[in-house]
Design a protein around this motif. Structure first.
Motif, mmCIF file in Angstrom:
data_model
loop_
_atom_site.group_PDB
_atom_site.id
_atom_site.type_symbol
_atom_site.label_atom_id
_atom_site.label_comp_id
_atom_site.label_asym_id
_atom_site.label_seq_id
_atom_site.Cartn_x
_atom_site.Cartn_y
_atom_site.Cartn_z
ATOM 1 N N TRP A 124 0.815 -1.214 0.000
ATOM 2 C CA TRP A 124 0.000 0.000 0.000
ATOM 3 C C TRP A 124 0.849 1.265 0.000
ATOM 4 C CZ3 TRP A 124 -5.025 -0.285 -1.002
ATOM 5 C CH2 TRP A 124 -5.677 -1.496 -0.798
ATOM 6 N N SER A 125 1.938 1.258 0.732
ATOM 7 C CA SER A 125 2.785 2.453 0.797
ATOM 8 C C SER A 125 3.545 2.693 -0.494
ATOM 9 C CB SER A 125 3.787 2.324 1.954
ATOM 10 O OG SER A 125 3.127 2.293 3.191
ATOM 11 N N ASP A 126 3.676 1.653 -1.314
ATOM 12 C CA ASP A 126 4.501 1.756 -2.517
ATOM 13 C C ASP A 126 3.686 1.816 -3.806
ATOM 14 O OD1 ASP A 126 6.915 1.799 -1.186
ATOM 15 O OD2 ASP A 126 7.032 -0.370 -1.039
ATOM 16 N N ILE A 127 2.364 1.988 -3.702
ATOM 17 C CA ILE A 127 1.559 2.137 -4.914
ATOM 18 C C ILE A 127 1.971 3.425 -5.617
ATOM 19 C CG2 ILE A 127 -0.773 2.574 -5.776
ATOM 20 C CD1 ILE A 127 -1.824 0.651 -3.686
ATOM 21 N N ALA A 128 2.294 3.309 -6.890
ATOM 22 C CA ALA A 128 2.905 4.425 -7.625
ATOM 23 C C ALA A 128 1.864 5.406 -8.158
ATOM 24 C CB ALA A 128 3.763 3.881 -8.768
ATOM 25 N N VAL A 129 0.953 5.840 -7.290
ATOM 26 C CA VAL A 129 -0.062 6.830 -7.660
ATOM 27 C C VAL A 129 -0.174 7.850 -6.536
ATOM 28 C CG1 VAL A 129 -2.501 7.231 -8.144
ATOM 29 C CG2 VAL A 129 -1.375 5.237 -9.109
ATOM 30 N N ALA A 130 -0.065 9.132 -6.865
ATOM 31 C CA ALA A 130 -0.229 10.186 -5.873
ATOM 32 C C ALA A 130 -1.708 10.377 -5.560
ATOM 33 C CB ALA A 130 0.375 11.490 -6.386
ATOM 34 N N MET A 131 -2.005 10.749 -4.325
ATOM 35 C CA MET A 131 -3.393 10.990 -3.938
ATOM 36 C C MET A 131 -4.034 12.054 -4.824
ATOM 37 S SD MET A 131 -4.052 9.005 -1.315
ATOM 38 C CE MET A 131 -5.378 9.755 -0.410
ATOM 39 N N GLU A 132 -3.245 13.046 -5.226
ATOM 40 C CA GLU A 132 -3.772 14.152 -6.022
ATOM 41 C C GLU A 132 -4.169 13.735 -7.428
ATOM 42 O OE1 GLU A 132 -1.444 15.624 -2.664
ATOM 43 O OE2 GLU A 132 -1.008 14.162 -4.254
ATOM 44 N N ASP A 133 -3.694 12.572 -7.888
ATOM 45 C CA ASP A 133 -4.036 12.087 -9.227
ATOM 46 C C ASP A 133 -5.277 11.196 -9.236
ATOM 47 O OD1 ASP A 133 -2.070 13.367 -10.665
ATOM 48 O OD2 ASP A 133 -0.615 11.740 -10.464
ATOM 49 N N ILE A 134 -5.853 10.932 -8.063
ATOM 50 C CA ILE A 134 -6.991 10.015 -7.981
ATOM 51 C C ILE A 134 -8.296 10.779 -8.176
ATOM 52 C CG2 ILE A 134 -8.227 8.388 -6.516
ATOM 53 C CD1 ILE A 134 -5.593 7.794 -5.112
ATOM 54 N N GLU A 135 -9.113 10.303 -9.100
ATOM 55 C CA GLU A 135 -10.433 10.879 -9.337
ATOM 56 C C GLU A 135 -11.456 10.306 -8.360
ATOM 57 O OE1 GLU A 135 -13.587 13.029 -10.749
ATOM 58 O OE2 GLU A 135 -11.458 13.280 -11.255
ATOM 59 N N ARG A 136 -11.427 8.995 -8.191
ATOM 60 C CA ARG A 136 -12.325 8.340 -7.241
ATOM 61 C C ARG A 136 -11.820 6.916 -7.002
ATOM 62 N NH1 ARG A 136 -14.808 7.838 -12.191
ATOM 63 N NH2 ARG A 136 -15.791 5.825 -12.677
ATOM 64 N N ILE A 137 -12.336 6.304 -5.957
ATOM 65 C CA ILE A 137 -12.036 4.910 -5.652
ATOM 66 C C ILE A 137 -13.357 4.168 -5.539
ATOM 67 C CG2 ILE A 137 -10.989 3.305 -4.018
ATOM 68 C CD1 ILE A 137 -9.069 5.481 -3.194
ATOM 69 N N GLU A 138 -13.532 3.136 -6.372
ATOM 70 C CA GLU A 138 -14.724 2.297 -6.317
ATOM 71 C C GLU A 138 -14.365 0.998 -5.608
ATOM 72 O OE1 GLU A 138 -16.932 3.858 -10.426
ATOM 73 O OE2 GLU A 138 -16.424 1.733 -10.178
ATOM 74 N N VAL A 139 -15.121 0.668 -4.588
ATOM 75 C CA VAL A 139 -14.877 -0.544 -3.813
ATOM 76 C C VAL A 139 -16.096 -1.453 -3.914
ATOM 77 C CG1 VAL A 139 -14.302 -1.505 -1.558
ATOM 78 C CG2 VAL A 139 -13.428 0.752 -2.210
ATOM 79 N N PHE A 140 -15.896 -2.632 -4.488
ATOM 80 C CA PHE A 140 -16.954 -3.647 -4.519
ATOM 81 C C PHE A 140 -16.786 -4.492 -3.271
ATOM 82 C CE2 PHE A 140 -18.926 -7.686 -5.575
ATOM 83 C CZ PHE A 140 -20.117 -7.279 -6.159
ATOM 84 N N ARG A 141 -17.752 -4.419 -2.384
ATOM 85 C CA ARG A 141 -17.643 -5.066 -1.081
ATOM 86 C C ARG A 141 -18.259 -6.460 -1.149
ATOM 87 N NH1 ARG A 141 -21.001 -0.844 0.516
ATOM 88 N NH2 ARG A 141 -21.787 -2.181 2.192
#
Length: 707
Positions: A124-141
């Protein structure tokens, strides 16, 4: 804070009340567009039509939270258990299971899996995406092997980045605060007649936890830098391509945990830090044949490189061939011998054989003959993993009431580690999938799908899903879902060949400058897939005139053939001998009270029962979050969030986060100044006993310039 499942009863009563009094009013709002989600079935659907439970974390919520990490954002998802192994290793599970290994959840970035098949983990700490580049997060529970294959056993997290077309201009952001927080971000987006581009650079630093339970420095800081390039290009009216390039470079400190096997030896190292590098690239060709038929072909390449070396000292006898042979015969017997070299009597040991006694006597003779001297050398625990993935997906509207998404996928995985695999191990995966949506009547929606998957190392599987949605109106739906899912054992669990080679030995061991420790672990090689059966009843409703969205879920999940053994080089014997059951209820409410106020509440009650105690470690019976977002006008806005879990690995977690921001217009540009305060309300460690901060609060500030 939590008193049991009473919030579920309240939510159900609320849903019934709204059904009686407000649904009629909702009929007059059908001309407004319906929100759409994609992750559930690969088809664009309204939340009420999804065959399962969805949580969407939009850009407003992401920014207001002040979160620096994706794992922290997932505290806003009902039923998601978020903890920490140390300061730079988060652990995230849906509903729970082992507190240090999150093996059963698929994580995607724009549809590209970042779940590492070699060591069954998500960094999780090494995911190569900055928070500022995220449009949304979809979680299928819930399980979604039907859409995304093995490893989507309990949930799917799809991180969707901003489209280059929505990223024009320049953004610069810096954050500074306590605990060594030092983050930065810069991006520039531009466009031309037929395409758009965004380039972003970012970095992140912090010091991790301050001390362990003994007050010693924990040595778990992190430093990382990222680069992301996204390009979209229209080829003509029907065709377009999307290209992404991502890279990350950084270091994660690791506490030095090595302890010599033999008595009287002093450890020589002070760290076992990891240098972590990620590289990925994806190219997607989109073809819209007509409004009812589209397809895409996507190819991706990814590489994870984890360099980890450390220095170790032990007795020369650690490299004895006789001791290694004895370990292969009986690890327990050998461990007793190693721990008691000065007092061990081979002939008197219980359950010993003549062969074991002969090897033990030779080892004892070596020990007394000088092999008890200290030798030191270097251990390389580095790993490299590579993945190539090719996918074809076809989406077709067969009629006004019938839609089909189908496709195929081919993936190649390779893991390279001298320590874990004694070289290189690879695997191939082939998938065929399909999902059919049939609108039987105005109110009844029937959905079915299946995924056939075959891996060279494990074998094949077929997982189905069947769902019925009753749409009271297009914005309100009841659902009943049955699905099956699998998780394939990762390469480590099934095929590990684990032993430590020590190089640069000084003095040499048995005349050799490099040698392997006597301890060696082999995987069983014949593990089968874990299998889940899931049943769900739920309601999803959008009360547009109130600005209210509500979701309620009842679930019963059973996992068989579960692999629960901890990944450690000490008699690791993986098996499919464990089971687990998770049942309970979840609810989430998102309410725009006015143009200025937004209220968000989540709650989950999870009753877990597992044959292995480790699989109940990261399950909180009661967990949830509450958030209030407020726009005060004149550029001021604030957010207040509460997060709570009654017991994660035995430790309570309660935290209150507050953020205050001011936006200042500077001509065509704007400057936002913000401060975030996180305050722990309990006095417990975070997930594990050594995860301590000197202060129960942390404060950090940010400045963001957009022009």
């Amino acid at each position: 804070m939590f008193a049991g499942p009473s919030p579920l009863r309240s939510s159900l009563a609320l849903a019934l009340l709204f059904s009686d009094t407000l649904l009629a009013d909702d009929l007059f709002l059908e001309n407004l567009p319906l929100p759409q989600v994609l992750t559930a079935t690969r088809l664009k659907q309204s939340p009420a039509a999804v065959p399962g439970s969805m949580t969407v974390l939009d850009s407003e919520l992401i920014k207001a939270s002040g979160s620096r990490d994706i794992s922290e954002l997932l505290r806003l998802v009902p039923g998601m258990m978020v903890g920490n192994i140390n300061g730079n290793q988060a652990v995230v599970n849906y509903h729970g299971s082992n507190a240090s290994q999150a093996r059963r959840m698929q994580v995607l970035i724009d549809g590209r899996s970042v779940y590492r098949a070699g060591l069954a983990t998500v960094d999780w700490s090494d995911i190569a995406v900055a928070m500022e580049d995220i449009e949304r997060i979809e979680v299928f529970r819930g399980p979604n092997t039907v859409s995304y294959g093995a490893n989507a056993l309990m949930a799917v997290v799809n991180i969707i980045t901003r489209a280059p077309a929505n990223s024009h201009g320049t953004r610069i952001k810096v954050s500074r605060g306590q605990r060594g927080i030092n983050d930065w971000y810069a991006s520039h987006g531009t466009g031309w007649d037929s395409g758009d581009l965004r380039l972003s650079l970012s970095g992140q630093e912090d010091d991790g936890f301050d001390s362990d339970q003994r007050g010693a420095d924990y040595h778990d800081s992190r430093r990382l830098n990222r680069i992301n390039l996204a390009i979209s290009q229209a080829l003509d009216e029907q065709q377009s391509i999307d290209w992404q390039l991502n890279a990350k470079d950084g270091s994660n400190q690791r506490p030095y945990t090595y302890r010599p096997v033999f008595p009287g030896i002093t450890a020589a190292g002070d760290n076992s830090d990891v240098t972590a590098k990620n590289y990925s690239s994806s190219l997607r060709w989109n073809l819209d044949l007509n409004p009812e038929h589209s397809l895409y072909i996507q190819g991706t390449a990814q590489h994870w490189d984890r360099q980890q070396t450390w220095r170790a000292c032990d007795a020369e006898i650690s490299f004895s061939p006789q001791l290694a042979a004895l370990w292969q015969l009986d690890p327990n017997y050998t461990e007793r011998l190693a721990r008691n070299m000065d007092s061990f009597t081979a002939s008197g040991a219980p359950r010993s054989t003549p062969e074991q006694e002969a090897l033990a006597n030779k080892a004892l003779a070596q020990w007394r003959g000088g092999a008890n001297r200290t030798v030191c050398g270097n251990i390389d625990q580095s790993t490299r993993e590579t993945r190539y993935d090719l996918e074809l997906q076809d989406t077709l509207s067969l009629s006004d009431s019938l839609r089909l998404v189908s496709g195929l996928n081919y993936r190649y995985d390779r893991a390279d580690s001298e320590t874990y695999f004694n070289g290189t191990l690879d695997d191939t995966t082939t998938r065929l999938f399909g999902q059919l949506e049939w609108r039987a009547t105005e109110h009844w929606l029937v959905q079915g799908g299946a995924m056939y998957e075959k891996t060279r190392l494990i074998g094949d599987s077929l997982t189905p899903r069947f769902a019925i949605n009753y749409l009271i109106t297009p914005r309100h739906g009841l659902r009943a879902v049955y699905s099956e899912a699998v998780r394939s054992p990762d390469m480590f669990e099934n095929n590990v060949n684990w032993s430590y080679r020590v190089t640069g030995l000084n003095p040499t061991a048995y005349g050799r400058p490099s040698a392997r420790y006597f301890v060696k672990t082999r995987g069983p090689g014949d593990l089968e897939q874990e299998h889940m059966r899931s049943r769900e009843l739920g309601y999803n409703g959008s009360f547009t005139h109130l600005g209210l969205n509500l979701d309620v879920k009842l679930f019963h999940d059973e996992i068989t053939g579960m692999i629960s053994e901890s990944l450690r080089n000490n008699q690791f014997i993986a098996s499919n001998s464990n089971t687990a059951r998770f049942q309970g209820a979840e609810t989430q409410l998102d309410w725009r009270l006015s143009a200025a106020d937004r209220l968000r509440l989540t709650y989950a009650y999870v009753d877990a029962e597992a044959s292995s105690p480790q699989d109940q470690q990261l399950t909180a019976h009661n967990s949830g979050s509450a958030g209030w977002l407020r726009d005060w006008g004149s550029g001021w806005n604030s957010a207040l969030f509460y997060y709570g879990d009654d017991a994660l690995n035995g430790y309570r977690f309660e935290r209150l986060d507050s953020r205050l921001a001011k936006r200042i217009a500077l001509g065509k540009a704007s400057l936002e100044l913000a401060g975030t305060l996180q305050q722990r309300l309990d006095n417990q460690p975070n997930t594990f006993a050594d995860n301590y901060y000197d202060s129960r609060h942390v404060l950090y500030f940010s400045a963001e310039l957009v022009f």
